[in-house]
Motif scaffolding. Structure first.
Motif, PDB file in Angstrom:
ATOM      1  N   PRO A 122      10.844  42.807  -4.593  1.00 62.20           N
ATOM      2  CA  PRO A 122       9.825  41.768  -4.735  1.00 62.20           C
ATOM      3  C   PRO A 122       8.654  41.980  -4.070  1.00 62.20           C
ATOM      4  CG  PRO A 122      12.223  41.332  -3.606  1.00 62.20           C
ATOM      5  CD  PRO A 122      11.961  42.764  -3.744  1.00 62.20           C
ATOM      6  N   GLY A 123       7.597  41.361  -4.829  1.00 60.30           N
ATOM      7  CA  GLY A 123       6.264  41.686  -4.373  1.00 60.30           C
ATOM      8  C   GLY A 123       5.489  43.075  -4.506  1.00 60.30           C
ATOM      9  N   GLY A 124       6.465  43.890  -5.090  1.00 60.03           N
ATOM     10  CA  GLY A 124       5.939  45.217  -5.340  1.00 60.03           C
ATOM     11  C   GLY A 124       5.502  45.965  -4.133  1.00 60.03           C
ATOM     12  N   VAL A 125       4.725  47.074  -4.484  1.00 56.35           N
ATOM     13  CA  VAL A 125       4.744  47.953  -3.076  1.00 56.35           C
ATOM     14  C   VAL A 125       3.514  47.390  -2.006  1.00 56.35           C
ATOM     15  CG1 VAL A 125       5.044  50.128  -4.475  1.00 56.35           C
ATOM     16  CG2 VAL A 125       2.812  49.212  -4.347  1.00 56.35           C
ATOM     17  N   LYS A 126       2.849  46.429  -2.645  1.00 54.15           N
ATOM     18  CA  LYS A 126       1.999  45.517  -1.473  1.00 54.15           C
ATOM     19  C   LYS A 126       2.868  45.050  -0.568  1.00 54.15           C
ATOM     20  CE  LYS A 126      -2.137  45.414  -4.308  1.00 54.15           C
ATOM     21  NZ  LYS A 126      -3.215  44.348  -4.990  1.00 54.15           N
ATOM     22  N   ALA A 127       3.959  44.161  -0.997  1.00 52.08           N
ATOM     23  CA  ALA A 127       4.547  43.424  -0.021  1.00 52.08           C
ATOM     24  C   ALA A 127       5.313  44.258   0.727  1.00 52.08           C
ATOM     25  CB  ALA A 127       5.603  42.532  -0.785  1.00 52.08           C
ATOM     26  N   GLN A 128       6.214  45.173   0.168  1.00 52.59           N
ATOM     27  CA  GLN A 128       6.851  46.251   1.035  1.00 52.59           C
ATOM     28  C   GLN A 128       5.836  46.983   2.044  1.00 52.59           C
ATOM     29  OE1 GLN A 128       8.876  49.311  -1.042  1.00 52.59           O
ATOM     30  NE2 GLN A 128      10.456  49.649   0.358  1.00 52.59           N
ATOM     31  N   ALA A 129       4.785  47.287   1.696  1.00 46.99           N
ATOM     32  CA  ALA A 129       3.743  47.926   2.476  1.00 46.99           C
ATOM     33  C   ALA A 129       3.313  46.980   3.816  1.00 46.99           C
ATOM     34  CB  ALA A 129       2.540  48.390   1.950  1.00 46.99           C
ATOM     35  N   ARG A 130       3.154  45.683   3.423  1.00 45.11           N
ATOM     36  CA  ARG A 130       2.841  44.764   4.365  1.00 45.11           C
ATOM     37  C   ARG A 130       3.966  44.792   5.574  1.00 45.11           C
ATOM     38  NH1 ARG A 130       1.397  41.155   0.955  1.00 45.11           N
ATOM     39  NH2 ARG A 130       3.345  40.158   0.915  1.00 45.11           N
ATOM     40  N   GLN A 131       5.208  44.425   5.000  1.00 40.11           N
ATOM     41  CA  GLN A 131       6.273  44.576   5.979  1.00 40.11           C
ATOM     42  C   GLN A 131       6.492  45.704   6.857  1.00 40.11           C
ATOM     43  OE1 GLN A 131       7.951  41.814   6.438  1.00 40.11           O
ATOM     44  NE2 GLN A 131       8.382  40.464   4.762  1.00 40.11           N
ATOM     45  N   LEU A 132       6.318  46.907   6.299  1.00 43.05           N
ATOM     46  CA  LEU A 132       6.553  47.992   7.020  1.00 43.05           C
ATOM     47  C   LEU A 132       5.358  48.099   7.977  1.00 43.05           C
ATOM     48  CD1 LEU A 132       7.704  50.403   3.888  1.00 43.05           C
ATOM     49  CD2 LEU A 132       9.136  49.840   6.191  1.00 43.05           C
ATOM     50  N   ARG A 133       4.144  48.047   7.665  1.00 39.23           N
ATOM     51  CA  ARG A 133       2.968  48.068   8.559  1.00 39.23           C
ATOM     52  C   ARG A 133       3.157  47.172   9.889  1.00 39.23           C
ATOM     53  NH1 ARG A 133      -0.398  47.927   3.867  1.00 39.23           N
ATOM     54  NH2 ARG A 133      -1.148  50.158   3.443  1.00 39.23           N
ATOM     55  N   ALA A 134       3.830  46.059   9.735  1.00 39.46           N
ATOM     56  CA  ALA A 134       4.130  44.905  10.727  1.00 39.46           C
ATOM     57  C   ALA A 134       5.043  45.382  11.742  1.00 39.46           C
ATOM     58  CB  ALA A 134       4.753  43.567   9.973  1.00 39.46           C
ATOM     59  N   GLU A 135       5.922  46.637  11.106  1.00 40.78           N
ATOM     60  CA  GLU A 135       6.991  46.895  12.031  1.00 40.78           C
ATOM     61  C   GLU A 135       6.455  48.607  12.395  1.00 40.78           C
ATOM     62  OE1 GLU A 135      10.903  47.590  10.170  1.00 40.78           O
ATOM     63  OE2 GLU A 135      10.892  45.230   9.951  1.00 40.78           O
ATOM     64  N   GLY A 136       5.365  48.706  12.252  1.00 40.43           N
ATOM     65  CA  GLY A 136       4.603  50.116  13.009  1.00 40.43           C
ATOM     66  C   GLY A 136       4.696  51.151  12.004  1.00 40.43           C
ATOM     67  N   HIS A 137       4.857  50.897  10.753  1.00 42.61           N
ATOM     68  CA  HIS A 137       4.960  52.130  10.159  1.00 42.61           C
ATOM     69  C   HIS A 137       3.617  52.322   9.373  1.00 42.61           C
ATOM     70  CE1 HIS A 137       9.257  52.853   9.984  1.00 42.61           C
ATOM     71  NE2 HIS A 137       9.314  51.593   9.803  1.00 42.61           N
ATOM     72  N   ARG A 138       3.126  53.648   9.211  1.00 45.50           N
ATOM     73  CA  ARG A 138       1.796  54.218   8.562  1.00 45.50           C
ATOM     74  C   ARG A 138       2.021  54.398   7.024  1.00 45.50           C
ATOM     75  NH1 ARG A 138      -1.349  58.578   8.364  1.00 45.50           N
ATOM     76  NH2 ARG A 138       0.202  59.761   9.305  1.00 45.50           N
ATOM     77  N   ILE A 139       1.345  53.640   6.223  1.00 42.04           N
ATOM     78  CA  ILE A 139       1.607  53.902   4.513  1.00 42.04           C
ATOM     79  C   ILE A 139       0.494  54.778   4.087  1.00 42.04           C
ATOM     80  CG2 ILE A 139       1.683  52.725   2.316  1.00 42.04           C
ATOM     81  CD1 ILE A 139       3.899  52.000   4.715  1.00 42.04           C
ATOM     82  N   LEU A 140       0.842  55.785   3.530  1.00 37.08           N
ATOM     83  CA  LEU A 140      -0.122  56.785   2.640  1.00 37.08           C
ATOM     84  C   LEU A 140      -0.078  56.066   1.233  1.00 37.08           C
ATOM     85  CD1 LEU A 140       1.379  60.399   3.854  1.00 37.08           C
ATOM     86  CD2 LEU A 140      -0.545  58.626   4.672  1.00 37.08           C
TER      87      LEU A 140
END
Length: 167
Positions: A122-140
């Motif tokens: 849901p929401g594609g990679v932008k939504a997934q990246a937003r959630q992961l960043r909020a948990e402290g992950h770095r997205i390449l």
């Protein structure tokens, strides 16, 4: 005749379709899956595995498959249905969020095989990246057709033990 009513994502998630089941891998699939048995989990089992991924951790779809195989005493977890059921769990979680539920299945913690984000969630990679960043992950960021990925996916993977623990 009554018009067809489309099932909600929650209804799809709770429809077990006589699952789980384990079957012998046939000759057609042996080349890509190997010899042995294949376990197909019920959609709710995949959802439960995703719920066990701790905050700040991620799981590859192959980690879910390994947990399914272990739980059912099979050689492998089905590569097709595990992905489909993770996708259904993600959409069901977003349906829950829209209904005002606070504790939803953390679908954003499930990555593709190489740690890539999943554009079909849901929401594609932008939504997934937003959630992961909020948990402290770095997205390449991906280059060309390569999808974005979690920089530290391998070191931040949930363990099989975490996925299989009792709730």
């Amino acid at each position: 005749m009554a018009p067809y009513k489309r099932k909600s994502w929650r209804e799809k998630l709770t429809d077990d379709k006589d699952l789980p089941k384990v079957f012998q891998i046939n000759a057609k699939h042996r080349e890509s899956w190997g010899k042995g048995t294949c376990a197909i989990a019920a959609p709710r089992e995949v959802d439960a595995l995703i719920r066990r991924i701790p905050k700040g951790r991620v799981a590859l779809i192959d980690d879910l498959r390994a947990a399914i195989a272990r739980r059912h005493g099979a050689t492998i977890g089905c590569p097709i249905t595990t992905g489909i059921f993770a996708w259904i769990a993600a959409h069901s979680a977003e349906e829950d969020r829209a209904a005002g539920r606070k504790r939803i299945t953390p679908w954003w913690r499930v990555l593709k095989r190489q740690g890539d984000l999943n554009p079909k969630y849901p929401g594609g990679v932008k939504a997934q990246a937003r959630q992961l960043r909020a948990e402290g992950h770095r997205i390449l960021l991906g280059k060309g057709k390569k999808a974005p990925c979690v920089a530290d996916a391998q070191s931040r993977r949930a363990t099989l033990r975490q996925l299989l623990r009792k709730p």
